[in-house]
Design an enzyme around this catalytic site. Structure first.
Site, PDB file in Angstrom:
ATOM      1  CG  HIS A 138      -3.972  -2.757   8.662  1.00 37.67           C
ATOM      2  ND1 HIS A 138      -4.073  -3.591   7.556  1.00 37.67           N
ATOM      3  CD2 HIS A 138      -3.676  -3.550   9.714  1.00 37.67           C
ATOM      4  CE1 HIS A 138      -3.834  -4.842   7.934  1.00 37.67           C
ATOM      5  NE2 HIS A 138      -3.591  -4.845   9.229  1.00 37.67           N
ATOM      6  CG  HIS A 162       2.711  -2.074   4.267  1.00 35.33           C
ATOM      7  ND1 HIS A 162       2.053  -3.267   4.036  1.00 35.33           N
ATOM      8  CD2 HIS A 162       3.234  -2.183   5.517  1.00 35.33           C
ATOM      9  CE1 HIS A 162       2.174  -4.052   5.102  1.00 35.33           C
ATOM     10  NE2 HIS A 162       2.883  -3.419   5.997  1.00 35.33           N
ATOM     11  CD  GLU A 178      -0.379  -4.416   1.350  1.00 34.65           C
ATOM     12  OE1 GLU A 178       0.041  -5.574   1.543  1.00 34.65           O
ATOM     13  OE2 GLU A 178       0.259  -3.391   1.688  1.00 34.65           O
ATOM     14  CG  HIS A 238      -2.305   0.612   0.854  1.00 35.10           C
ATOM     15  ND1 HIS A 238      -3.433   0.415   1.620  1.00 35.10           N
ATOM     16  CD2 HIS A 238      -2.698   1.438  -0.153  1.00 35.10           C
ATOM     17  CE1 HIS A 238      -4.451   1.077   1.096  1.00 35.10           C
ATOM     18  NE2 HIS A 238      -4.027   1.713   0.029  1.00 35.10           N
ATOM     19  CG  ASP A 249      -4.863  -3.292   2.130  1.00 35.15           C
ATOM     20  OD1 ASP A 249      -4.952  -4.517   1.905  1.00 35.15           O
ATOM     21  OD2 ASP A 249      -3.899  -2.785   2.727  1.00 35.15           O
ATOM     22  CG  ASP A 259      -5.478  -5.546   4.647  1.00 37.52           C
ATOM     23  OD1 ASP A 259      -6.378  -4.688   4.719  1.00 37.52           O
ATOM     24  OD2 ASP A 259      -4.285  -5.283   4.885  1.00 37.52           O
ATOM     25  CG  ASP A 267      -2.367   1.435   5.606  1.00 37.80           C
ATOM     26  OD1 ASP A 267      -2.114   0.602   6.495  1.00 37.80           O
ATOM     27  OD2 ASP A 267      -2.680   1.113   4.453  1.00 37.80           O
ATOM     28  CG  ASP A 292      -6.174  -0.663   4.710  1.00 37.69           C
ATOM     29  OD1 ASP A 292      -5.960  -1.748   5.255  1.00 37.69           O
ATOM     30  OD2 ASP A 292      -5.276  -0.002   4.157  1.00 37.69           O
TER      31      ASP A 292
END
Length: 300
Positions: free
Chosen positions: A124, A139, A271, A98, A226, A228, A126, A122
């Site tokens: 996360h 990332h 990702e 990312h 992302d 994830d 980030d 996402d």
């Protein structure tokens, strides 16, 4: 259900950003090339509105620091994204870890000549800086960089100062983050709709709010996804899997809702880790998400 918007019949330029050096697991570097070779892409590649432009790589060299190599890749990526927009094409960036978002959204901001809104989907936040990061992995820092905080080599790539408008930025779906990055985004007044809020309110209501915020940006907005963000049981081919997350239907529905909005300037999907994918499931999801950008019947 809100009506689907359809994109105009503009050409979509795919740009690969093959970087894994911003992450602890570097296998995401192989993501763009693996997707380009996948059956999922082969089923799309002959579409008249789709074109795979370039796949960019971070420069090699033992003397170059990781940050310097990422900065060089992001400058090149910003150039390619801005070039696509100036050619009246719609950029779709396939990453890569990312950290490449620094280049993608700097390029959009440069082409438009002002900060844009951004929907950041996402697991996360980030939003670390080198001073707050627990891992040092870049990332985990790109959103902070786009908001003007971070290593100076990763700043001002598109515009001087911020590349995105904090007031028109939403992080949707985070479920794993540290207090320092949460505090930073709250101080910047970025709207965070975390996984607990999605469970409480429902995904559709949260998506409605997120779209309203980002789409009100005067210069337009973008979407970075992302992979994830999605439950790794459903999309296993990701760089930093976290338990639970969005279901595939939610991700596809989000793109269906957003894909034709007139203010949308670019899409980024990052990702992708082919080493963890199973039976091409995650590659197929990427293909489905891109497919939501295509007007019905445009493959005739």
């Amino acid at each position: 259900m809100k009506p689907r918007h359809h994109r105009p019949s503009e050409r979509i330029r795919i740009i690969g950003a093959a970087s894994g050096i911003g992450a602890q697991d570097r296998a995401c570097e192989d993501g763009p090339v693996a997707f380009h070779r996948s059956q999922a892409w082969h089923e799309l590649e002959h579409h008249p509105l789709l074109d795979w432009g370039k796949t960019l790589f971070a420069p090699q060299g033992d003397r170059a620091s990781i940050t310097g190599r990422i900065a060089a890749l992001c400058r090149n990526l910003a150039d390619e994204v801005a070039l696509a927009l100036r050619a009246s094409e719609f950029p779709v960036v396939i990453g890569g870890d990312h950290s490449v978002a620094i280049g993608t959204w700097s390029g959009v901001a440069r082409a438009i000549a002002e900060p844009i809104g951004l929907l950041w989907i996402d697991a996360h936040l980030d939003s670390h800086t080198p001073e707050t990061s627990y891992s040092g992995a870049i990332h985990g820092m790109p959103l902070a960089c786009l908001l003007g905080r971070g290593d100076k080599r990763l700043l001002n790539i598109g515009l001087e100062g911020t590349q995105i408008s904090a007031a028109h930025t939403v992080v949707l779906g985070p479920r794993s983050y540290e207090p320092e990055e949460l505090e930073f985004l709250q101080r910047m007044q970025v709207r965070i709709i975390d996984s607990d809020e999605i469970l409480r309110r429902g995904f559709a209501a949260c998506l409605d709010e997120a779209i309203a915020i980002v789409a009100s940006a005067p210069a337009g907005f973008g979407v970075t996804l992302d992979l994830d963000a999605i439950d790794p049981r459903l999309a296993p081919g990701v760089g930093s899997p976290e338990p639970d997350g969005l279901v595939v239907h939610d991700a596809v529905e989000a793109m269906r809702r957003i894909g034709g909005l007139p203010g949308l300037k670019a899409l980024e999907i990052v990702e992708y880790n082919p080493d963890r994918d199973r039976h091409g499931t995650t590659a197929g999801l990427i293909s489905d998400l891109i497919g939501e950008l295509l007007p019905p019947g445009s493959d005739k």
